[in-house]
Design a protein around this motif. Structure first.
Motif, mmCIF file in Angstrom:
data_model
loop_
_atom_site.group_PDB
_atom_site.id
_atom_site.type_symbol
_atom_site.label_atom_id
_atom_site.label_comp_id
_atom_site.label_asym_id
_atom_site.label_seq_id
_atom_site.Cartn_x
_atom_site.Cartn_y
_atom_site.Cartn_z
ATOM 1 N N UNK A 1 1.145 0.308 -1.987
ATOM 2 C CA UNK A 1 0.305 -0.869 -2.195
ATOM 3 C C UNK A 1 1.078 -1.970 -2.911
ATOM 4 N N UNK A 2 2.204 -1.616 -3.502
ATOM 5 C CA UNK A 2 2.938 -2.596 -4.299
ATOM 6 C C UNK A 2 2.036 -3.157 -5.374
ATOM 7 N N UNK A 3 2.003 -4.491 -5.462
ATOM 8 C CA UNK A 3 1.123 -5.111 -6.463
ATOM 9 C C UNK A 3 -0.193 -5.545 -5.839
ATOM 10 N N UNK A 4 -0.408 -5.170 -4.573
ATOM 11 C CA UNK A 4 -1.604 -5.656 -3.877
ATOM 12 C C UNK A 4 -2.714 -4.629 -3.791
ATOM 13 N N UNK A 5 -3.560 -4.816 -2.789
ATOM 14 C CA UNK A 5 -4.695 -3.923 -2.555
ATOM 15 C C UNK A 5 -4.200 -2.541 -2.145
ATOM 16 N N UNK A 6 -5.016 -1.542 -2.438
ATOM 17 C CA UNK A 6 -4.695 -0.190 -1.970
ATOM 18 C C UNK A 6 -4.657 -0.177 -0.445
ATOM 19 N N UNK A 7 -3.800 0.682 0.128
ATOM 20 C CA UNK A 7 -3.773 0.834 1.581
ATOM 21 C C UNK A 7 -5.072 1.505 2.041
ATOM 22 N N UNK A 8 -5.285 1.471 3.354
ATOM 23 C CA UNK A 8 -6.502 2.100 3.900
ATOM 24 C C UNK A 8 -6.550 3.574 3.517
ATOM 25 N N UNK A 9 -5.400 4.239 3.550
ATOM 26 C CA UNK A 9 -5.353 5.655 3.190
ATOM 27 C C UNK A 9 -5.728 5.851 1.715
ATOM 28 N N UNK A 10 -5.150 5.022 0.862
ATOM 29 C CA UNK A 10 -5.463 5.135 -0.572
ATOM 30 C C UNK A 10 -6.949 4.858 -0.830
#
Lengths: 805, 167
Positions: free
Chosen positions: B87-96
């Protein structure tokens, strides 16, 4: 709010890899230390050569018993030396400590310490320990001090003995139509938490600070103080995210070593188990033998039951003496077993000390109780479910400790609920048809002929640990709340969701508006840690009480501000309004601000301990656990297929019916049931912790046979709610017990499938094939299984004998 | 002895979570050691140290590997993705996000490894069967969950990703 599934407070950090676990900790300038351990199970230390360890680059010092506090300490029996003195009592016992300026040097130094031991033939098994003339694991056992000075029945290799003997069993056995006997044996089970044990200790201004991932920071504080010979208040324990524990992180391990070295070197000291050390010194579930003998009438009445139990303490006592009370809450609490004599002995051996693992003693006690119920049903030619229902304890019956069973009829409801989902008669008749089809007279190519199917049930009553908890709740000036507690989140979600929801529901806030602190023994009241499913119930109750007091303070202040009586006010979504006048609301932030700058900040604390249930103090000798508080009720049903060619057991369907009081976060309960069953399936079918002359055989994860994703079926669940008036919103414990009945249900199902009793775990493919081969009739055994055992002469393997009166 | 004093160091280049690094590592240091000790990426976890549990799993050029038994020097010049890079500094991925909504996180120690294995699976097999997911998880031990909520999260994430790719 309650009964919904808000996100866990720690999910985001754990999913981003940002959550700092104990094993991630570092401190500027820290040293590393490692432990040199005994390579043998028993022996006399001739010499310890530290010279080559000191030559390892980076090594600063090597300490042996001569350099550390003498004397012995422990949880119940003070029998553990700081470092081994003269003798070693198990493989892995700490003998020396090596301090270095980096981890690799510390570990290399620990390997380089020359420990010269004259080996002694170890006392490897409880049977050896109890044999006449057995060598004493601790020749000086009589000098060990017991906490509180209580008599726990110690005698040589016997660490503790609990005896419940009402005294009139002979008469009952003489009156019996059938006597059924069984001996049930279970191995150790390894917790297999993934995060290794670790410690980071510092010493400053005369006090020790220990940063750790630990289930019970206050016990750790007290144990480190005991070992170092300082006041508990001289030790501060700070908790971090815990990478699994399951009971293994309830006692001290490396922390006192690190603390002593931090003081000696005036530097932070970090320690961590290697993968091998994790296995050598894990406080596994104790291996045990339970022999049960029952006097039964032909109508199914159990007149009397005689239970003889031996569990393995390993080389030191740990909590085995307390756990030896638990048989008193299993036999006679689920089914009526007549007059019962129960003797439990916990014994020393030259093996790694055993300890707490989820459901302490329960999985093997329920295994024995439920395998025995099947044996009696078979001996009487009764349907196993019908026999269970007829034998179920009734409300008002007394447990062996004299405690009334107030709601045991919930178990009957559980049998009904499971039967509504999967009718038992349908399974039994389907399996019988399938066995008939698998008979030798059928065409050999018939599909599924090599697979036999069976079903089993197991019931349990499990406690919610009653030990003390405390919480302080403060309303922040922005209208959010902070809960200050040392309750530990070891994965279940009890803190990360359950406690948060309880505070939020009471305060009228969203769950996201509640923050719960990490454990810190300097900052909070006592908490008895993550054990026995106690957090949601005990700490939840303290939080509910403290939150109610905060709410009352809010309403007092708001009633002045809104010029209304407190009784007319409602709090919802962080806003206080007069009932029926939603427009003129005050945010909790505004109320908190007003309160802080007039009367002072809004805050309240509360403590809770579950009262000990009424019981008969004279019911047994050696009892350290007196009662079975806040019981929950459980029925598990397993359906299995056994491949008679490969011996492999497949769990086709698994149903759990569990009573939880009140489900605060249903998805978290789902996770606890699924995860508990997975651990139970491992114990039943695949996990190995074998001992060979006192030494562990399995030394890698793979060798332990832990269940993997392809091994664990989706568990079907029925969650029953019977609100407990003492619990927060009715909640009881839920996380620990799903492991308890699993091995029993599975072993009953496998025994049913192939008609060979499995009274020893684990039921590996090798064990299945051996059992089939040992049967004189080979495959015919499977079909004969439905015949009552009374009609089968010479059936010794079943450990069941029948005799006419 | 990994990282023991007095051993020679090796110079390696790695691209980790889209950042280039030139590092001096002790000969024989594991990739896990390099990531945790030198790059302060403690998302990949130290657990069994034997390549058996999967808590240390990272992606090397998109493929999951156990970083605890892989020498850092052997992946010189390769591209590494750790849990911190998902996700880096952004939104969680769909999986997360699916892990959150399916309550698939318990103690969380195996979670970084699970996420990497499943990220690679969904990259290779965008519409996996339940059996595909279970097989992909065969090298990752989770002692807490009994796997079910993780499997359901992965299957749900796959459908979310398919829907968002086609909408």
């Amino acid at each position: 709010m309650l009964g919904s599934n808000p996100a866990r407070s720690d999910a985001d950090a754990k999913l981003r890899g940002e959550a700092v676990f104990g094993a991630d900790l570092a401190s500027p300038g820290m040293l590393w230390a490692a432990v040199s351990r005994s390579p043998v199970a028993a022996g006399h230390i001739r010499s310890i050569d530290v010279a080559s360890a000191l030559k390892v680059e980076g090594v600063l010092d090597v300490l042996t018993a001569a350099d550390v506090p003498d004397g012995r300490t422990g949880v119940i029996v003070n029998d553990i030396p700081f470092l081994a003195v003269e003798h070693v009592a198990y493989e892995g016992e700490p003998v020396a400590m090596v301090v270095a300026d980096n981890r690799a040097s510390a570990e290399a130094g620990a390997q380089a310490v020359g420990i010269d031991i004259e080996p002694t033939e170890p006392v490897s098994t409880p049977e050896q320990a109890l044999a006449p003339g057995a060598r004493l694991v601790h020749p000086d056992w009589n000098r060990f001090v017991v906490a509180g000075g209580v008599d726990i029945g110690r005698d040589g290799n016997v660490v503790a003995e609990v005896v419940h003997d009402p005294g009139d069993l002979d008469e009952a056995f003489a009156a019996a139509d059938v006597v059924v006997e069984g001996t049930y044996r279970t191995p150790r089970q390894y917790q297999a938490h993934l995060e290794p044990k670790m410690a980071l200790a510092t010493y400053e201004s005369g006090r020790y600070t220990i940063e750790v991932s630990h289930q019970y920071p206050f016990r750790l504080r007290d144990r480190v103080a005991q070992i170092l010979g300082v006041a508990p208040s001289a030790v501060r324990v700070v908790g971090h995210h815990i990478g699994g524990g399951f009971g293994a992180k309830l006692d001290v391990s490396l922390e006192a070593f690190a603390a002593l070295l931090a003081r000696r070197f005036r530097r932070p000291v970090r320690m961590q188990h290697t993968a091998l050390e994790e296995r050598l010194v894990a406080p596994c579930r104790a291996n045990a033998m339970v022999a049960v003998r029952s006097a039964v009438r032909r109508d199914g009445t159990i007149l009397a039951t005689d239970v003889e139990i031996v569990s393995d303490s390993g080389a030191y006592a740990n909590n085995g003496p307390a756990l030896s009370s638990i048989p008193m809450f299993v036999f006679g609490s689920i089914y009526r077993v007549g007059t019962a004599r129960i003797r439990t002995r916990n014994v020393y051996t030259n093996t790694a000390p055993t300890g707490a693992y989820r459901g302490v003693n329960g999985p093997w006690l329920v295994f024995a109780n439920e395998r025995h119920m099947d044996a009696i049903a078979d001996a009487l030619g009764r349907d196993r479910r019908d026999f269970r229902l007829a034998s179920l304890a009734r409300d008002g019956d007394l447990m062996r400790n004299g405690q009334p069973l107030e709601e045991v009829s919930i178990l009957r409801e559980a049998f009904d609920r499971v039967d509504e989902l999967v009718p038992w008669r349908d399974i039994v008749s389907r399996n019988q048809r399938q066995r008939d089809a698998a008979a030798p007279s059928s065409p050999p190519a018939e599909a599924g002929a090599d697979v036999l199917r069976g079903a089993g049930q197991a019931a349990a009553i499990w406690l919610t640990n009653p030990m003390p908890g405390h919480a302080t709740v403060k309303l922040n000036e922005d209208g959010t709340a902070t809960v200050i507690t040392s309750a530990t989140e070891n994965g279940s979600g009890a803190v990360a969701t359950g406690l948060r929801q309880i505070a939020a529901a009471t305060l009228g806030l969203a769950a996201e508006a509640v923050t719960i602190t990490m454990p810190d023994t300097d900052a909070t009241g006592y908490d008895a840690g993550s054990q026995g499913s106690r957090t949601t119930h005990v700490v939840g109750r303290a939080i509910a009480d403290a939150s109610a007091e905060v709410r009352s303070q809010v309403l007092d202040r708001a009633s002045q501000m809104l010029e209304a009586v407190p009784e007319d006010l409602v709090i919802d979504a962080g806003v206080v309004t007069v009932a029926g006048v939603p427009a003129a609301g005050l945010t909790l932030g505004a109320v908190a601000q007003a309160a802080t700058w007039s009367d002072g900040p809004i805050t309240a604390g509360a403590s809770y301990v579950t009262p000990t249930p009424p019981h008969d103090p004279a019911c047994a000798t050696g009892m350290l656990i007196k009662g079975w508080p806040t019981p929950t009720y459980h029925l598990h049903q397993a359906e299995v297929s056994v491949d008679v060619v490969t011996g492999r057991v497949t769990v086709d369907r698994y149903v759990v019916c569990q009573e939880v009081g009140r489900a605060i976060h249903p998805d978290a309960i789902t996770g606890q049931i699924q995860g508990g069953v997975a651990q139970g399936l491992g114990f039943a079918l695949s996990e190995r912790v074998d001992l060979d002359h006192g030494r562990y055989v399995q030394r890698t994860f793979k060798a332990h046979g832990l269940p993997l994703a392809e091994d664990v079926p989706k568990v079907e669940m029925i969650v029953m709610e019977h609100a407990d008036p003492a619990g927060p919103y009715g909640a009881k414990g839920a996380a620990e017990p799903p492991i308890v009945p699993v091995a029993a249900a599975v072993a009953n199902a496998v025994s049913d499938a192939i008609g060979v009793p499995f009274d020893t775990l684990p039921i590996t493919p090798e064990a299945v094939l051996e059992a089939l081969e040992a049967e004189p009739n080979g495959e015919a055994v499977a079909r004969a299984a439905r015949e009552p055992v009374l009609n089968r002469d010479g059936e010794q393997e079943r450990d069941t004998t029948g005799r006419a009166s | 002895m990994p990282g023991a004093a007095g051993e020679q160091s090796v110079s390696i280049r790695l691209i980790v979570n889209d950042r280039r690094h030139q590092l001096e590592t002790p000969a024989g240091e594991t990739l896990l050691g390099t990531l945790r000790e030198r790059l302060a990426l403690t998302g990949p976890k130290e657990a069994c140290g034997e390549g058996e549990c999967g808590a240390c799993t990272v992606l090397v050029d998109g493929a999951p590997v156990a970083s605890c038994i892989l020498a850092a020097g052997s992946v010189n010049g390769r591209t590494i993705l750790t849990v911190e890079g998902l996700a880096g500094t952004g939104e969680l991925t769909a999986l997360q996000q699916a892990f959150v909504s399916h309550a698939a996180v318990q103690c969380g120690y195996c979670t970084p490894g699970l996420l990497m294995v499943l990220t690679a699976l969904l990259d290779d097999t965008p519409d996996p069967s339940e059996a595909d997911v279970r097989r992909a998880l065969a090298g990752t031990i989770c002692r807490c969950t009994g796997y079910q909520q993780i499997i359901e999260a992965a299957l749900d994430a796959a459908q979310l990703m398919i829907r968002s790719a086609t909408s």
